[in-house]
Design an enzyme around this catalytic site. Structure first.
Site, PDB file in Angstrom:
ATOM      1  N   GLY A  45       7.047  -2.022   5.729  1.00  0.00           N
ATOM      2  CA  GLY A  45       8.447  -2.450   5.657  1.00  0.00           C
ATOM      3  C   GLY A  45       9.413  -1.520   6.359  1.00  0.00           C
ATOM      4  O   GLY A  45       9.072  -0.388   6.710  1.00  0.00           O
ATOM      5  N   GLU A  46      10.613  -2.014   6.615  1.00  0.00           N
ATOM      6  CA  GLU A  46      11.689  -1.241   7.246  1.00  0.00           C
ATOM      7  C   GLU A  46      12.658  -0.842   6.120  1.00  0.00           C
ATOM      8  O   GLU A  46      13.421  -1.690   5.604  1.00  0.00           O
ATOM      9  CB  GLU A  46      12.368  -2.101   8.323  1.00  0.00           C
ATOM     10  CG  GLU A  46      13.735  -1.636   8.779  1.00  0.00           C
ATOM     11  CD  GLU A  46      13.800  -0.176   9.232  1.00  0.00           C
ATOM     12  OE1 GLU A  46      13.138   0.181  10.220  1.00  0.00           O
ATOM     13  OE2 GLU A  46      14.522   0.598   8.591  1.00  0.00           O
ATOM     14  N   CYS A  98       2.060  -2.458  15.383  1.00  0.00           N
ATOM     15  CA  CYS A  98       1.952  -2.177  13.946  1.00  0.00           C
ATOM     16  C   CYS A  98       1.263  -3.315  13.194  1.00  0.00           C
ATOM     17  O   CYS A  98       1.641  -4.483  13.328  1.00  0.00           O
ATOM     18  CB  CYS A  98       3.354  -1.952  13.390  1.00  0.00           C
ATOM     19  SG  CYS A  98       3.408  -1.828  11.607  1.00  0.00           S
ATOM     20  N   CYS A 114       3.397   8.434   1.100  1.00  0.00           N
ATOM     21  CA  CYS A 114       4.085   7.472   1.968  1.00  0.00           C
ATOM     22  C   CYS A 114       4.195   6.164   1.183  1.00  0.00           C
ATOM     23  O   CYS A 114       3.182   5.584   0.790  1.00  0.00           O
ATOM     24  CB  CYS A 114       3.246   7.292   3.233  1.00  0.00           C
ATOM     25  SG  CYS A 114       3.914   6.088   4.366  1.00  0.00           S
ATOM     26  N   GLU A 172       0.825  -1.207   0.000  1.00  0.00           N
ATOM     27  CA  GLU A 172       0.000   0.000   0.000  1.00  0.00           C
ATOM     28  C   GLU A 172       0.861   1.259   0.000  1.00  0.00           C
ATOM     29  O   GLU A 172       1.956   1.270   0.570  1.00  0.00           O
ATOM     30  CB  GLU A 172      -0.902   0.006   1.245  1.00  0.00           C
ATOM     31  CG  GLU A 172      -1.991  -1.047   1.153  1.00  0.00           C
ATOM     32  CD  GLU A 172      -2.768  -1.238   2.457  1.00  0.00           C
ATOM     33  OE1 GLU A 172      -3.953  -1.536   2.388  1.00  0.00           O
ATOM     34  OE2 GLU A 172      -2.170  -1.109   3.541  1.00  0.00           O
ATOM     35  N   LEU A 177      11.284   6.002  17.669  1.00  0.00           N
ATOM     36  CA  LEU A 177      11.886   5.720  18.975  1.00  0.00           C
ATOM     37  C   LEU A 177      10.904   4.952  19.874  1.00  0.00           C
ATOM     38  O   LEU A 177      11.265   4.030  20.568  1.00  0.00           O
ATOM     39  CB  LEU A 177      12.301   7.049  19.624  1.00  0.00           C
ATOM     40  CG  LEU A 177      13.354   6.920  20.686  1.00  0.00           C
ATOM     41  CD1 LEU A 177      14.673   6.470  20.106  1.00  0.00           C
ATOM     42  CD2 LEU A 177      13.522   8.227  21.439  1.00  0.00           C
ATOM     43  N   CYS A 225       7.053  -5.060  15.110  1.00  0.00           N
ATOM     44  CA  CYS A 225       6.747  -4.076  16.166  1.00  0.00           C
ATOM     45  C   CYS A 225       5.321  -4.361  16.657  1.00  0.00           C
ATOM     46  O   CYS A 225       4.414  -4.550  15.839  1.00  0.00           O
ATOM     47  CB  CYS A 225       6.843  -2.654  15.627  1.00  0.00           C
ATOM     48  SG  CYS A 225       8.486  -2.287  14.974  1.00  0.00           S
ATOM     49  N   SER A 254      12.416   6.713   7.111  1.00  0.00           N
ATOM     50  CA  SER A 254      12.120   6.380   8.509  1.00  0.00           C
ATOM     51  C   SER A 254      12.643   4.980   8.846  1.00  0.00           C
ATOM     52  O   SER A 254      12.602   4.079   8.021  1.00  0.00           O
ATOM     53  CB  SER A 254      10.598   6.414   8.686  1.00  0.00           C
ATOM     54  OG  SER A 254      10.258   5.953   9.953  1.00  0.00           O
ATOM     55  N   CYS A 307      -0.591   5.821  10.257  1.00  0.00           N
ATOM     56  CA  CYS A 307       0.669   5.235  10.700  1.00  0.00           C
ATOM     57  C   CYS A 307       0.436   3.930  11.484  1.00  0.00           C
ATOM     58  O   CYS A 307      -0.340   3.894  12.425  1.00  0.00           O
ATOM     59  CB  CYS A 307       1.324   6.276  11.608  1.00  0.00           C
ATOM     60  SG  CYS A 307       3.044   5.999  11.803  1.00  0.00           S
ATOM     61  N   CYS A 342       6.577  -7.072   6.701  1.00  0.00           N
ATOM     62  CA  CYS A 342       7.743  -6.568   7.442  1.00  0.00           C
ATOM     63  C   CYS A 342       8.126  -7.594   8.500  1.00  0.00           C
ATOM     64  O   CYS A 342       7.254  -8.176   9.153  1.00  0.00           O
ATOM     65  CB  CYS A 342       7.414  -5.233   8.107  1.00  0.00           C
ATOM     66  SG  CYS A 342       8.842  -4.534   8.966  1.00  0.00           S
TER      67      CYS A 342
HETATM   68  S1  SF4 Z   1       6.461  -1.470   9.202  1.00  0.00           S
HETATM   69 FE1  SF4 Z   1       7.741  -0.234  10.585  1.00  0.00          FE
HETATM   70  S2  SF4 Z   1       6.580  -0.111  12.502  1.00  0.00           S
HETATM   71 FE2  SF4 Z   1       5.677  -1.781  11.277  1.00  0.00          FE
HETATM   72  S3  SF4 Z   1       6.717  -3.656  11.994  1.00  0.00           S
HETATM   73 FE3  SF4 Z   1       7.876  -2.872  10.248  1.00  0.00          FE
HETATM   74  S4  SF4 Z   1       9.474  -1.554  11.121  1.00  0.00           S
HETATM   75 FE4  SF4 Z   1       7.933  -1.903  12.721  1.00  0.00          FE
END
Ligand code: SF4
Length: 335
Positions: free
Chosen positions: A155-156, A117, A103, A90, A211, A114, A187, A329, A110
């Site tokens: 994703g990271e 999320c 975005c 997305e 953070l 987290c 980010s 978010c 991912c």
């Molecule tokens: S998308 Fe970002 S906030 Fe979500 S699990 Fe992955 S690193 Fe963590």
């Protein structure tokens, strides 16, 4: 078949040379893709038929399909894409006054997991290649003119750094889209070796670190990657980044009710970030399906902000956007 958007202009010149055509054809093709945003080799009018045939045999220019566009009552638009292997990602177009921020996702799913999320719940499917990320941008720009881009979707980004770096180079290339790096933000949850590399290269984009809390034990639970790159190292690399780039860092702090929103947490955060040139974005948590967390009370959020401001920080409370269509978010789940 490989997508031509995976190549920067230099690499494209080599491909054209290997096909035994004049080098300037590469610049013409680059022009078709990035200035005219043409995603079909057949439509490149001034390219010789023979070259087009050669390219079509080996390359494509389309790696995504739009499955659905959802519009929030605040004007946010979420685009659901299907990749050629049927994975879904997305992108979100977020309006803010007259400006639009896109975005983008950098991975399908991912692996960071987290706990707050929705994307993390999907698990890791795969990295997106440069062409796929660029195509998110190009297809979204058909819907709205884009002013800023944030690599913050699914994703990271720093776990797919080679592709993200390539995208940043191609999007900002003066011969291509000429989209300034100063309008980009990347980010991360804090992938230390890549932050170090970014600090040492001359990038112009901004860095944001999620953070979430200034308490290392709590961060271990909320952001599992903290076990690999703990808070102390994030603080140290932030200082290094400040020194090397002379730029400030944005810290993203998602406020979770009764978890990380106390006065004590705010004071601890103020103490830990001392000596770091930064600004802090407080993000009221966006509740999603089956989520164990709740959004902090408004007065608690304001109190948290005041403590940080009284300690000399620039602190912004991020306006909630697109939560009614699960586009905010931490809510992206490829549905
Ligand atoms: S998308 Fe970002 S906030 Fe979500 S699990 Fe992955 S690193 Fe963590």
């Amino acid at each position: 078949m490989e997508d031509l958007k995976n190549f920067n202009l230099k690499e494209l010149k080599n491909i054209i040379k290997e096909l035994k055509f004049e080098e300037f054809r590469a610049k013409q093709i680059f022009d078709w893709i990035y200035k005219k945003k043409v995603l079909n080799i057949n439509y490149m009018k001034n390219i010789p038929l023979k070259l087009k045939d050669e390219l079509i045999k080996k390359y494509t220019l389309s790696s995504l399909n739009i499955i659905k566009i959802q519009k929030s009552k605040d004007g946010t638009q979420k685009i659901l894409f299907e990749l050629l292997d049927k994975n879904k990602i997305e992108s979100v177009l977020i309006p803010d006054n007259e400006r639009i921020t896109l975005c983008v996702s950098t991975q399908a799913g991912c692996g960071c997991n987290c706990s707050f999320c929705a994307t993390g719940k999907l698990g890791f499917k795969r990295n997106l290649n440069a062409a796929e990320i660029i195509e998110e941008f190009i297809r979204a720009s058909f819907i709205k003119k884009i002013d800023n881009i944030v690599f913050m979707g699914m994703g990271e980004p720093l776990l797919n750094w080679q592709n993200v770096k390539k995208v940043i180079g191609i999007l900002s290339d003066k011969d291509g889209l000429n989209f300034s790096q100063t309008r980009m933000t990347v980010s991360t949850v804090g992938i230390i070796p890549v932050i170090k590399e970014i600090a040492e290269e001359n990038f112009k984009f901004y860095l944001a670190i999620s953070l979430i809390t200034a308490n290392n034990d709590l961060r271990d639970r909320l952001v599992p990657f903290n076990k690999k790159y703990p808070l102390k190292e994030i603080i140290n690399i932030s200082k290094y980044y400040n020194k090397k780039t002379e730029k400030e860092i944005t810290y993203e702090y998602i406020l979770l009710k009764d978890i990380n929103d106390s006065e004590h947490e705010a004071k601890d955060l103020a103490k830990k970030l001392k000596e770091i040139k930064c600004k802090i974005n407080l993000i009221p948590y966006n509740e999603s399906e089956n989520s164990e967390f709740k959004k902090s009370d408004e007065n608690k959020i304001l109190k948290f902000q005041k403590i940080l401001i009284d300690n000399g920080y620039k602190v912004f409370i991020r306006k909630e956007k697109g939560s009614d269509i699960s586009a905010a978010c931490g809510q992206l789940a490829g549905k």
